[in-house]
Design a protein around this motif. Structure first.
Motif, PDB file in Angstrom:
ATOM      1  N   GLY A   1       0.945  -1.097   0.071  1.00 45.43           N
ATOM      2  CA  GLY A   1       0.104   0.000   0.001  1.00 45.43           C
ATOM      3  C   GLY A   1       0.858   1.205   0.018  1.00 45.43           C
ATOM      4  N   ALA A   2       2.157   1.186  -0.347  1.00 44.99           N
ATOM      5  CA  ALA A   2       2.891   2.511   0.123  1.00 44.99           C
ATOM      6  C   ALA A   2       3.799   2.645  -1.276  1.00 44.99           C
ATOM      7  CB  ALA A   2       3.847   2.069   1.070  1.00 44.99           C
ATOM      8  N   ASP A   3       3.427   1.573  -2.294  1.00 47.03           N
ATOM      9  CA  ASP A   3       4.349   1.844  -3.551  1.00 47.03           C
ATOM     10  C   ASP A   3       5.784   2.188  -3.352  1.00 47.03           C
ATOM     11  OD1 ASP A   3       2.279   1.806  -5.489  1.00 47.03           O
ATOM     12  OD2 ASP A   3       1.772   3.800  -5.145  1.00 47.03           O
ATOM     13  N   ARG A   4       6.494   1.413  -2.146  1.00 44.27           N
ATOM     14  CA  ARG A   4       7.601   1.542  -1.772  1.00 44.27           C
ATOM     15  C   ARG A   4       8.380   0.049  -1.857  1.00 44.27           C
ATOM     16  NH1 ARG A   4       8.130   5.285   2.907  1.00 44.27           N
ATOM     17  NH2 ARG A   4       6.114   4.290   3.431  1.00 44.27           N
ATOM     18  N   LEU A   5       9.640   0.021  -2.440  1.00 43.20           N
ATOM     19  CA  LEU A   5      10.312  -1.202  -2.071  1.00 43.20           C
ATOM     20  C   LEU A   5      11.660  -0.846  -1.378  1.00 43.20           C
ATOM     21  CD1 LEU A   5      10.933  -4.141  -3.162  1.00 43.20           C
ATOM     22  CD2 LEU A   5      12.090  -3.132  -5.072  1.00 43.20           C
ATOM     23  N   TRP A   6      11.872  -1.624  -0.509  1.00 43.29           N
ATOM     24  CA  TRP A   6      13.251  -1.943   0.461  1.00 43.29           C
ATOM     25  C   TRP A   6      14.024  -2.355  -0.073  1.00 43.29           C
ATOM     26  CZ3 TRP A   6      13.572   2.139   4.071  1.00 43.29           C
ATOM     27  CH2 TRP A   6      12.194   2.662   4.487  1.00 43.29           C
ATOM     28  N   VAL A   7      15.503  -2.141  -0.364  1.00 44.88           N
ATOM     29  CA  VAL A   7      16.245  -2.830  -0.979  1.00 44.88           C
ATOM     30  C   VAL A   7      17.506  -2.841  -0.031  1.00 44.88           C
ATOM     31  CG1 VAL A   7      17.964  -2.883  -2.937  1.00 44.88           C
ATOM     32  CG2 VAL A   7      15.775  -2.025  -3.029  1.00 44.88           C
ATOM     33  N   GLY A   8      17.838  -4.106   0.630  1.00 45.16           N
ATOM     34  CA  GLY A   8      18.837  -4.202   1.503  1.00 45.16           C
ATOM     35  C   GLY A   8      20.262  -4.609   0.913  1.00 45.16           C
TER      36      GLY A   8
ATOM     37  N   VAL B   1      20.809   0.471   3.126  1.00 49.48           N
ATOM     38  CA  VAL B   1      19.310   0.298   2.687  1.00 49.48           C
ATOM     39  C   VAL B   1      18.963   1.131   1.768  1.00 49.48           C
ATOM     40  CG1 VAL B   1      16.947  -0.205   3.354  1.00 49.48           C
ATOM     41  CG2 VAL B   1      18.853  -1.144   4.673  1.00 49.48           C
ATOM     42  N   ASN B   2      18.150   1.008   0.709  1.00 52.98           N
ATOM     43  CA  ASN B   2      17.711   1.948  -0.315  1.00 52.98           C
ATOM     44  C   ASN B   2      16.256   1.926  -0.391  1.00 52.98           C
ATOM     45  OD1 ASN B   2      20.265   2.866  -1.538  1.00 52.98           O
ATOM     46  ND2 ASN B   2      20.255   0.770  -2.421  1.00 52.98           N
ATOM     47  N   GLU B   3      15.588   3.022  -0.170  1.00 52.40           N
ATOM     48  CA  GLU B   3      14.062   3.152  -0.258  1.00 52.40           C
ATOM     49  C   GLU B   3      13.730   3.524  -1.742  1.00 52.40           C
ATOM     50  OE1 GLU B   3      10.413   5.659   1.912  1.00 52.40           O
ATOM     51  OE2 GLU B   3      12.752   6.098   2.277  1.00 52.40           O
ATOM     52  N   VAL B   4      12.969   2.797  -2.548  1.00 52.63           N
ATOM     53  CA  VAL B   4      12.735   3.174  -3.935  1.00 52.63           C
ATOM     54  C   VAL B   4      11.302   3.455  -3.987  1.00 52.63           C
ATOM     55  CG1 VAL B   4      12.613   2.106  -6.056  1.00 52.63           C
ATOM     56  CG2 VAL B   4      14.681   1.423  -4.459  1.00 52.63           C
ATOM     57  N   ASP B   5      10.983   4.497  -4.760  1.00 52.09           N
ATOM     58  CA  ASP B   5       9.594   4.777  -5.075  1.00 52.09           C
ATOM     59  C   ASP B   5       9.319   4.017  -6.278  1.00 52.09           C
ATOM     60  OD1 ASP B   5       7.327   5.991  -6.075  1.00 52.09           O
ATOM     61  OD2 ASP B   5       7.770   7.987  -5.425  1.00 52.09           O
ATOM     62  N   LEU B   6       8.292   3.147  -6.252  1.00 49.63           N
ATOM     63  CA  LEU B   6       7.832   2.244  -7.360  1.00 49.63           C
ATOM     64  C   LEU B   6       6.884   2.958  -8.264  1.00 49.63           C
ATOM     65  CD1 LEU B   6       6.994  -1.053  -5.305  1.00 49.63           C
ATOM     66  CD2 LEU B   6       8.742  -0.664  -6.865  1.00 49.63           C
ATOM     67  N   THR B   7       6.511   4.159  -8.206  1.00 49.20           N
ATOM     68  CA  THR B   7       5.632   4.672  -9.025  1.00 49.20           C
ATOM     69  C   THR B   7       6.760   5.237 -10.338  1.00 49.20           C
ATOM     70  OG1 THR B   7       5.903   6.810  -8.135  1.00 49.20           O
ATOM     71  CG2 THR B   7       4.004   5.579  -7.566  1.00 49.20           C
ATOM     72  N   ASP B   8       7.763   5.613 -10.163  1.00 51.11           N
ATOM     73  CA  ASP B   8       8.830   5.882 -11.178  1.00 51.11           C
ATOM     74  C   ASP B   8      10.121   5.426 -10.892  1.00 51.11           C
ATOM     75  OD1 ASP B   8       9.693   7.318  -8.998  1.00 51.11           O
ATOM     76  OD2 ASP B   8       9.394   9.309  -9.860  1.00 51.11           O
TER      77      ASP B   8
ATOM     78  N   ASN C   1      15.328   7.389  -0.577  1.00 51.56           N
ATOM     79  CA  ASN C   1      16.446   7.581   0.328  1.00 51.56           C
ATOM     80  C   ASN C   1      17.466   6.458   0.508  1.00 51.56           C
ATOM     81  OD1 ASN C   1      15.172   9.927   2.256  1.00 51.56           O
ATOM     82  ND2 ASN C   1      13.564   8.564   2.394  1.00 51.56           N
ATOM     83  N   THR C   2      18.392   6.749   0.988  1.00 47.43           N
ATOM     84  CA  THR C   2      19.626   5.742   1.338  1.00 47.43           C
ATOM     85  C   THR C   2      19.881   5.871   2.866  1.00 47.43           C
ATOM     86  OG1 THR C   2      20.378   5.920  -0.952  1.00 47.43           O
ATOM     87  CG2 THR C   2      21.893   5.087   0.878  1.00 47.43           C
ATOM     88  N   PHE C   3      19.828   4.643   3.676  1.00 50.37           N
ATOM     89  CA  PHE C   3      20.020   4.501   4.953  1.00 50.37           C
ATOM     90  C   PHE C   3      21.536   3.873   5.053  1.00 50.37           C
ATOM     91  CE2 PHE C   3      15.608   4.753   4.479  1.00 50.37           C
ATOM     92  CZ  PHE C   3      15.326   6.091   5.010  1.00 50.37           C
ATOM     93  N   THR C   4      22.194   4.551   6.092  1.00 49.16           N
ATOM     94  CA  THR C   4      23.338   3.883   6.693  1.00 49.16           C
ATOM     95  C   THR C   4      23.381   4.144   8.092  1.00 49.16           C
ATOM     96  OG1 THR C   4      24.737   6.048   6.562  1.00 49.16           O
ATOM     97  CG2 THR C   4      24.422   4.379   4.645  1.00 49.16           C
ATOM     98  N   ARG C   5      24.701   3.555   8.873  1.00 45.73           N
ATOM     99  CA  ARG C   5      24.565   3.703  10.290  1.00 45.73           C
ATOM    100  C   ARG C   5      24.512   5.387  10.746  1.00 45.73           C
ATOM    101  NH1 ARG C   5      29.366  -0.240  11.939  1.00 45.73           N
ATOM    102  NH2 ARG C   5      29.923  -0.043   9.681  1.00 45.73           N
TER     103      ARG C   5
ATOM    104  N   ALA D   1      21.557  -0.308  12.156  1.00 41.92           N
ATOM    105  CA  ALA D   1      22.454  -0.899  12.947  1.00 41.92           C
ATOM    106  C   ALA D   1      23.941  -1.160  12.401  1.00 41.92           C
ATOM    107  CB  ALA D   1      21.921  -2.231  13.687  1.00 41.92           C
ATOM    108  N   ASN D   2      23.837  -1.595  11.147  1.00 41.61           N
ATOM    109  CA  ASN D   2      24.924  -1.906  10.439  1.00 41.61           C
ATOM    110  C   ASN D   2      24.815  -1.667   8.847  1.00 41.61           C
ATOM    111  OD1 ASN D   2      26.657  -4.053   8.880  1.00 41.61           O
ATOM    112  ND2 ASN D   2      27.724  -3.944  11.013  1.00 41.61           N
ATOM    113  N   GLU D   3      25.574  -1.450   8.170  1.00 41.51           N
ATOM    114  CA  GLU D   3      25.350  -1.289   6.650  1.00 41.51           C
ATOM    115  C   GLU D   3      25.163  -2.586   5.938  1.00 41.51           C
ATOM    116  OE1 GLU D   3      26.828   2.574   7.664  1.00 41.51           O
ATOM    117  OE2 GLU D   3      27.615   0.631   8.065  1.00 41.51           O
ATOM    118  N   TYR D   4      25.685  -3.694   6.603  1.00 40.57           N
ATOM    119  CA  TYR D   4      25.279  -5.138   5.702  1.00 40.57           C
ATOM    120  C   TYR D   4      24.247  -5.643   6.083  1.00 40.57           C
ATOM    121  CZ  TYR D   4      27.240  -9.001   2.810  1.00 40.57           C
ATOM    122  OH  TYR D   4      27.358  -9.828   1.850  1.00 40.57           O
TER     123      TYR D   4
END
Length: 370
Positions: free
Chosen positions: A57-64, A69-76, A81-85, A90-93
């Motif tokens: 329901g969020a048109d969002r894909l989380w990529v580990g 971690v990347n947050e991808v908008d599936l509409t386009d 966003n990109t998330f790190t420590r 907690a950890n990048e891997y």
């Protein structure tokens, strides 16, 4: 095929060439296959995409990935966003991602514990908080909200009301837990380095290769010694020995419970196995599976099963097998994660990035709309 910009800024190297390993099943069977690569998203030649999770329901894909971690908008297909420590991870891997029924995104890391994220707020869990281990490889949730967490030191049961962890260790057939699934009876299934365990809320059961889990070693491959009985330094997930693939059918990389409560287990060298409640049915390369090592499993609404292997991606419609490799557009032959976005769209994670598959008819319709 359109190759888009990298999901992780500054990491857009093309993966090194790999020998094609999978022949097109459509050509071999002389039947039409509507699935093909639409595009690919590179994350760097030495970056691994171990986890993909669709947020309903969020048109969002989380990529580990192995760099965050990347947050991808599936509409386009754009990067949100990109998330790190530095952001609270907690950890990048990252090895596993799961979105629970409350909209929280759980992220399991390789040696850094677990993180939970929602509305720009982070919470980190370590053993000091009750987490079984710093190495976290899987999540699943029961209907009452209970979250199960697979680690290298047993499985955790997390109570959403109290926030407390309970650890199961001796009850499991093996304490190194990689996959978790929940069936319609709320029984919890665990894929471990020593077989499959099941917990019905009161009692535990276990199955190993002796019970039918995993196909036979028909190619006489070397037996894997990476069994979890040594130190963590031995757990590099290296599936080769002296240039050959190895074999350990009790070693389960992933678990999936299908709509009929069949339990699928992806094994190390033994292909993929399905348990119908009474016996195991094994599917190997001889049956049409792309590779004997199965890292990931997903199920489509129409019942098609998708498998990520060491030799490419496989789709099984219950009768025919369709395999996709580098020659079809995959960035790498090792497929670690799969996300079913819609009946017409599938994303897969490999070393080097993410590949987006779609039905050819859906792609043509999208082109006309443009």
């Amino acid at each position: 095929m359109l190759i888009t910009a990298a999901l992780l800024a500054g990491c857009s190297d093309t993966p090194p060439p790999e020998a094609p390993a999978v022949a097109s099943a459509a050509a071999a069977l002389e039947i039409d296959d509507p699935w093909q690569v639409i595009d690919a998203f590179e994350v760097g030649r030495d970056v691994y995409v171990r986890a993909l999770a669709l947020e309903p329901g969020a048109d969002r894909l989380w990529v580990g990935t192995s760099l965050g971690v990347n947050e991808v908008d599936l509409t386009d297909q754009s990067l949100r966003n990109t998330f790190t420590r530095a952001d609270g991870l907690a950890n990048e891997y990252v090895f596993s991602i799961f979105v629970d029924s409350g909209g929280y995104t759980w992220m399991g890391t390789n040696g850094g514990g677990a993180s939970r994220y929602k509305d720009e707020q982070w919470q980190v869990f370590f053993p000091m908080h009750g987490l079984a281990d710093y190495w976290v490889y899987s999540f699943a949730q029961q209907d009452d909200g209970t979250v199960w967490i697979g680690t290298w030191a047993g499985a955790n049961e997390w109570d959403p009301d109290s926030g407390e962890f309970k650890t199961y260790y001796d009850e499991l057939v093996n304490e190194w837990v990689y996959g978790i699934g929940v069936d319609s009876k709320q029984r919890v299934w665990f894929g471990t380095e020593g077989g499959v365990s099941m917990f019905d809320g009161e009692n535990w059961q276990a199955w190993t290769h002796r019970d039918g889990l995993g196909a036979a070693n028909q190619d006489n491959l070397p037996i894997s010694l990476n069994t979890g009985l040594g130190t963590r330094s031995r757990h590099d997930l290296n599936v080769m020995a002296d240039g050959q693939p190895t074999y350990n059918p009790d070693y389960v990389f992933c678990i999936h419970v299908d709509k009929q409560d069949g339990v699928w287990a992806g094994t190390w060298g033994g292909g993929v196995s399905r348990f119908d409640g009474e016996q195991w049915r094994n599917y190997s390369v001889d049956d049409g599976l792309a590779g004997a090592l199965v890292y990931s499993i997903a199920e489509a609404d129409n019942g098609d099963m998708w498998f990520g292997t060491n030799k490419g991606l496989s789709r099984f419609d219950g009768e025919h097998w369709f395999n996709y490799g580098r020659e079809d557009g995959l960035l790498s032959e090792h497929v670690y994660s799969i996300a079913l976005i819609s009946p017409d769209e599938v994303w897969v994670g490999t070393r080097g990035g993410v590949t987006r598959f779609g039905r050819a008819v859906a792609q043509q319709e999208a082109g006309k709309a443009e």
